[in-house]
Design a protein around this motif. Structure first.
Motif, mmCIF file in Angstrom:
data_model
loop_
_atom_site.group_PDB
_atom_site.id
_atom_site.type_symbol
_atom_site.label_atom_id
_atom_site.label_comp_id
_atom_site.label_asym_id
_atom_site.label_seq_id
_atom_site.Cartn_x
_atom_site.Cartn_y
_atom_site.Cartn_z
ATOM 1 N N PHE A 170 41.155 26.016 36.462
ATOM 2 C CA PHE A 170 41.319 27.884 35.617
ATOM 3 C C PHE A 170 40.199 28.349 36.121
ATOM 4 O O PHE A 170 40.394 29.952 35.475
ATOM 5 C CB PHE A 170 41.313 27.034 34.090
ATOM 6 C CG PHE A 170 42.375 26.070 34.097
ATOM 7 C CD1 PHE A 170 43.930 26.452 33.914
ATOM 8 C CD2 PHE A 170 42.321 24.848 33.902
ATOM 9 C CE1 PHE A 170 44.715 25.813 33.686
ATOM 10 C CE2 PHE A 170 43.447 24.406 33.464
ATOM 11 C CZ PHE A 170 44.743 24.530 33.318
ATOM 12 N N GLU A 171 39.397 27.532 35.872
ATOM 13 C CA GLU A 171 37.748 28.426 36.759
ATOM 14 C C GLU A 171 37.905 29.593 38.198
ATOM 15 O O GLU A 171 37.663 30.827 38.040
ATOM 16 C CB GLU A 171 36.285 27.645 37.162
ATOM 17 C CG GLU A 171 36.118 26.783 35.403
ATOM 18 C CD GLU A 171 34.785 25.422 36.528
ATOM 19 O OE1 GLU A 171 34.643 25.596 37.660
ATOM 20 O OE2 GLU A 171 33.966 25.123 34.978
ATOM 21 N N ASP A 172 38.676 29.201 38.306
ATOM 22 C CA ASP A 172 38.945 29.751 39.850
ATOM 23 C C ASP A 172 39.457 31.011 39.563
ATOM 24 O O ASP A 172 39.008 32.232 40.173
ATOM 25 C CB ASP A 172 39.515 28.965 40.686
ATOM 26 C CG ASP A 172 38.560 27.930 42.381
ATOM 27 O OD1 ASP A 172 37.560 28.183 41.927
ATOM 28 O OD2 ASP A 172 39.546 26.419 42.454
ATOM 29 N N ALA A 173 40.837 30.849 38.507
ATOM 30 C CA ALA A 173 41.349 31.694 37.572
ATOM 31 C C ALA A 173 39.816 32.853 37.362
ATOM 32 O O ALA A 173 40.992 34.363 37.895
ATOM 33 C CB ALA A 173 42.209 31.287 37.063
ATOM 34 N N VAL A 174 39.793 32.327 36.914
ATOM 35 C CA VAL A 174 39.033 33.469 35.828
ATOM 36 C C VAL A 174 38.426 34.035 36.726
ATOM 37 O O VAL A 174 37.140 35.255 37.099
ATOM 38 C CB VAL A 174 38.013 32.520 34.926
ATOM 39 C CG1 VAL A 174 36.275 33.348 34.762
ATOM 40 C CG2 VAL A 174 38.624 31.632 34.271
ATOM 41 N N ARG A 175 37.405 33.137 38.023
ATOM 42 C CA ARG A 175 36.728 34.588 39.260
ATOM 43 C C ARG A 175 37.220 35.540 39.845
ATOM 44 O O ARG A 175 36.699 36.155 39.774
ATOM 45 C CB ARG A 175 35.937 33.030 39.817
ATOM 46 C CG ARG A 175 34.542 32.351 39.547
ATOM 47 C CD ARG A 175 34.149 31.868 40.866
ATOM 48 N NE ARG A 175 35.109 30.796 41.111
ATOM 49 C CZ ARG A 175 34.439 29.522 40.282
ATOM 50 N NH1 ARG A 175 33.525 29.473 39.393
ATOM 51 N NH2 ARG A 175 35.058 28.294 40.555
ATOM 52 N N VAL A 176 38.363 35.140 40.113
ATOM 53 C CA VAL A 176 39.658 35.649 41.260
ATOM 54 C C VAL A 176 40.087 36.968 39.900
ATOM 55 O O VAL A 176 39.507 38.733 40.086
ATOM 56 C CB VAL A 176 40.585 34.785 41.583
ATOM 57 C CG1 VAL A 176 41.705 36.714 41.791
ATOM 58 C CG2 VAL A 176 41.000 34.281 42.611
ATOM 59 N N TYR A 177 40.215 36.929 38.483
ATOM 60 C CA TYR A 177 40.354 38.444 37.146
ATOM 61 C C TYR A 177 38.568 38.859 37.796
ATOM 62 O O TYR A 177 38.741 40.581 37.827
ATOM 63 C CB TYR A 177 40.458 37.504 35.621
ATOM 64 C CG TYR A 177 40.549 39.154 35.264
ATOM 65 C CD1 TYR A 177 41.650 38.697 35.196
ATOM 66 C CD2 TYR A 177 38.695 38.599 34.131
ATOM 67 C CE1 TYR A 177 41.168 40.740 33.953
ATOM 68 C CE2 TYR A 177 38.182 39.956 33.123
ATOM 69 C CZ TYR A 177 40.395 40.499 33.558
ATOM 70 O OH TYR A 177 40.256 41.432 32.314
ATOM 71 N N ARG A 178 37.778 38.503 37.827
ATOM 72 C CA ARG A 178 36.642 38.888 37.758
ATOM 73 C C ARG A 178 36.209 40.155 38.822
ATOM 74 O O ARG A 178 36.087 40.634 38.895
ATOM 75 C CB ARG A 178 35.640 38.347 37.554
ATOM 76 C CG ARG A 178 35.488 37.453 35.424
ATOM 77 C CD ARG A 178 33.571 36.771 36.079
ATOM 78 N NE ARG A 178 33.825 36.071 34.717
ATOM 79 C CZ ARG A 178 33.628 36.732 33.048
ATOM 80 N NH1 ARG A 178 33.417 38.134 33.165
ATOM 81 N NH2 ARG A 178 33.787 36.041 32.512
ATOM 82 N N LEU A 179 36.828 39.566 40.147
ATOM 83 C CA LEU A 179 36.889 40.099 41.286
ATOM 84 C C LEU A 179 37.332 40.970 41.533
ATOM 85 O O LEU A 179 37.275 42.371 41.683
ATOM 86 C CB LEU A 179 37.058 38.343 42.654
ATOM 87 C CG LEU A 179 36.878 39.468 43.468
ATOM 88 C CD1 LEU A 179 35.602 40.215 44.192
ATOM 89 C CD2 LEU A 179 37.739 38.533 44.575
ATOM 90 N N MET A 180 38.809 41.028 40.698
ATOM 91 C CA MET A 180 39.341 42.094 40.764
ATOM 92 C C MET A 180 39.198 43.045 40.171
ATOM 93 O O MET A 180 39.324 44.206 40.202
ATOM 94 C CB MET A 180 41.407 41.095 40.102
ATOM 95 C CG MET A 180 41.951 42.329 39.904
ATOM 96 S SD MET A 180 43.117 41.717 38.860
ATOM 97 C CE MET A 180 44.395 43.078 39.211
ATOM 98 N N ARG A 181 38.428 42.938 38.832
ATOM 99 C CA ARG A 181 38.149 43.953 37.823
ATOM 100 C C ARG A 181 36.699 44.301 39.184
ATOM 101 O O ARG A 181 36.684 45.687 38.550
ATOM 102 C CB ARG A 181 37.743 43.167 36.195
ATOM 103 C CG ARG A 181 38.438 42.750 36.259
ATOM 104 C CD ARG A 181 39.466 44.125 34.946
ATOM 105 N NE ARG A 181 38.633 45.461 34.065
ATOM 106 C CZ ARG A 181 38.037 44.802 32.869
ATOM 107 N NH1 ARG A 181 38.547 43.820 32.515
ATOM 108 N NH2 ARG A 181 37.108 45.602 32.725
ATOM 109 N N ASP A 182 35.966 43.675 39.474
ATOM 110 C CA ASP A 182 34.999 44.824 39.738
ATOM 111 C C ASP A 182 35.214 45.325 41.390
ATOM 112 O O ASP A 182 34.419 46.514 41.626
ATOM 113 C CB ASP A 182 33.596 43.111 40.177
ATOM 114 C CG ASP A 182 33.514 42.774 39.171
ATOM 115 O OD1 ASP A 182 33.344 43.674 38.314
ATOM 116 O OD2 ASP A 182 32.664 41.465 39.459
ATOM 117 N N GLU A 183 36.437 44.740 42.046
ATOM 118 C CA GLU A 183 36.433 45.764 42.991
ATOM 119 C C GLU A 183 36.822 46.668 42.503
ATOM 120 O O GLU A 183 36.672 48.200 43.629
ATOM 121 C CB GLU A 183 37.704 44.663 43.845
ATOM 122 C CG GLU A 183 37.663 45.187 45.226
ATOM 123 C CD GLU A 183 38.712 44.329 46.065
ATOM 124 O OE1 GLU A 183 40.314 44.963 46.800
ATOM 125 O OE2 GLU A 183 38.403 43.294 47.062
ATOM 126 N N GLY A 184 38.220 46.621 41.427
ATOM 127 C CA GLY A 184 38.877 47.897 41.155
ATOM 128 C C GLY A 184 39.804 48.846 42.651
ATOM 129 O O GLY A 184 40.201 49.717 42.164
#
Length: 577
Positions: A170-184
């Motif tokens: 789950f922590e990896d999933a959250v990190r990927v979501y944040r990366l997705m938002r940051d990358e844009g």
């Protein structure tokens, strides 16, 4: 299909059964999930002398979508044997079949073919490879494929996030979501939101959940699916006002929405609110009925749970095993034997299978109602057993003083290659305590960590300390108290109380006074501490100290907590103070 068969008859009569263009259209229609007939497609396929790659692809796709995964892989192997090389339309369905069958070695082998034929950078194929590795639980390979993709689309990101969620990362999933938002490069959509909210719920990261909610409100529409996820999150974090606000605003509500909301009220003990909502629901499935029944059981309102169960039957809703397990749990809590027997008989009459899950609930119910022989009968009749069912009968025997039988079954459990868990060892240590088996208790306690890599919890320490106290090994018991991790009051108070009783039995006044002081610091309003200490002084003939303790009880205004008793009359449980 009727018209298609007529056209096919004309084609075959005219000798065009091997015409590639005609076969393509024919097979495409036969395998169509809305209008076609997959069984007829199979019959047509067997009459094709040299099926083309297209024909194989549509058949593999049809088999995979219908759940015939082994047939998909058989056709894939057959196609290669006939000299046809798969393309980027073949692999996605082959990988899906492999993932569903959990064939990790086959998956790696086919992935190698993908790289060899040069379609490894096709986004559609890469996404299907990632989805396969998520199904297989190979999170390292899942991430590696994603990292090596030259071009990622929204589906790629969603598969990575949902894959991590499926693998409990789950922590990896959250990190990927944040990366997705940051990358844009891509914007989260409904699938992104639902998967990430699942991770937030598992991690209890309600701050991020709120952030996602704000994003949805500004960028997306709160669909029924997103609404269900938000309701689930807010219900589980206890924010029922926010959950209700979302629920009331949803234009379309399915049964999942109603279940989430009812469960939210149940979890916070608002059973009357939950029942009002339950009664208002326009549609109810077995999950919603079970959620409401479970609420009544959870708060010891078993009679209302049974009444609702009867209402469910009147509505011709067939209970599943989880419904009866919930009811059996309530009967076990209250010792309602007659009600438990009635549910057991209902299961037999309605052919609800007594498997490992329902069998475990029956074992526990009969044991807590004092019918240990019936518990053992249920266990002996189980065709399928799991760790929980073994643990349940071991704990049942230990609780009812059947020490040797509990330890014998524990040995059989290990011989049958079932791995004990931390709850199993609570039963084993309880059996040793009741049987006064000090050496066996020490040995089993050590084996938890040494043999099974189970870190002893405070409950295990409590069992061993109780055993040592009963045996008069008070110094060793006191030393062990210091090693207890996370000294929570609900665990440490009974431990000190048990040792205080042991001090009274063995006349150890000094130790009793130490334990009493510690107990008073933790539970100053508990009358049993002073009563036990007074009894200890009385056993040693120290009457002046007895008087002092009784005077303290009066001065502190400590009152004995009133007891209550349960009695079952005509199937109803009566509670008397």
């Amino acid at each position: 299909m009727k018209e298609l068969k007529q056209i096919q008859a004309h084609l075959f009569k005219a000798g065009a059964q091997q015409n590639d263009d005609a076969l393509k259209k024919l097979m495409a229609f036969c395998t169509d999930p809305h209008h076609g007939n997959p069984h007829y497609a199979e019959r047509v396929f067997t009459h094709i002398e040299n099926p083309s790659l297209f024909v194989y692809n549509v058949m593999i796709k049809a088999y995979t979508k219908s759940g015939s995964f082994k047939r998909s892989l058989f056709l894939y192997d057959q196609m290669k044997a006939y000299g046809l090389w798969p393309d980027n339309f073949t692999y996605p369905f082959v990988f899906k079949a492999i993932g569903r069958l959990k064939e990790a070695l086959v998956g790696q082998k086919v992935h190698g073919y993908v790289i060899k034929c040069g379609v490894e950078f096709d986004c559609y194929v890469c996404n299907s490879v990632m989805d396969m590795y998520a199904d297989l639980g190979c999170v390292g390979d899942l991430r590696k494929v994603f990292d090596e993709m030259p071009k990622r689309d929204l589906v790629s990101w969603n598969i990575l996030i949902s894959g991590f969620v499926r693998c409990n990362r789950f922590e990896d999933a959250v990190r990927v979501y944040r990366l997705m938002r940051d990358e844009g490069s891509v914007r989260p959509d409904e699938a992104t939101v639902v998967s990430t909210l699942s991770a937030c719920i598992a991690l209890k990261n309600f701050e991020l959940g709120g952030e996602i909610h704000r994003y949805v409100s500004s960028e997306l529409e709160i669909t029924t699916i997103i609404g269900n996820s938000l309701l689930d999150m807010y219900s589980k974090c206890g924010c029922l006002s926010m959950a209700r606000e979302i629920f009331d605003a949803m234009p379309v509500k399915n049964v999942i929405c109603w279940t989430s909301m009812v469960s939210g009220y149940v979890n916070t003990g608002q059973l009357d609110e939950a029942r009002l909502l339950f009664d208002s629901s326009p549609v109810r499935d077995i999950v919603l009925w079970t959620a409401m029944i479970n609420g009544y059981v959870q708060f010891n309102r078993v009679d209302e749970a049974m009444a609702l169960f009867e209402e469910m039957q009147m509505n011709r809703v067939k209970p599943d095993k989880y419904t009866v397990v919930t009811l059996l749990t309530g009967c076990a809590q209250l010792g309602a034997l007659e009600q438990g027997k009635w549910i057991h008989e209902y299961m037999v009459q309605n052919r609800i299978a007594i498997d490992a899950v329902t069998g475990t609930a029956l074992i526990d119910m009969y044991a807590k109602c004092g019918c240990i022989d019936k518990s053992f009968e249920i266990f002996s009749g189980l065709k399928e057993r799991d760790t929980a069912s073994w643990t349940s009968i071991i704990c049942a025997l230990a609780m009812n003083g059947k020490t040797s039988k509990a330890l014998e079954l524990f040995s059989q459990m290990k011989q049958a290659s079932f791995r004990p868990d931390d709850i199993t060892f609570i039963g084993v240590l309880t059996a040793c305590s009741h049987g006064g088996l000090v050496e066996e208790g020490r040995r089993q306690f050590k084996s938890m960590k040494n043999m099974y890599q189970i870190e002893p919890k405070s409950e295990h320490y409590g069992c061993l300390i109780d055993l040592l106290g009963r045996a008069g090994l008070l110094d060793e018991a006191e030393e062990l108290i210091e090693k207890i991790p996370n000294k929570k009051n609900e665990i440490i108070v009974p431990v000190y109380g048990a040792l205080l009783s042991a001090c009274r039995i063995y006349g150890n006044i000094d130790m009793a006074e130490r334990f009493a002081r510690r107990l008073v610091e933790i539970e100053s309003s508990d009358s049993s501490v002073h009563t036990l200490l007074a009894s200890t002084y009385a056993s040693a003939g120290k009457w002046e100290d007895v008087s002092n303790e009784r005077r303290k009880i009066k001065e502190l205004g400590v009152k004995k907590a009133p007891g209550c008793s349960l009695i079952e009359v005509d199937g109803n449980v009566q509670i008397e103070s």
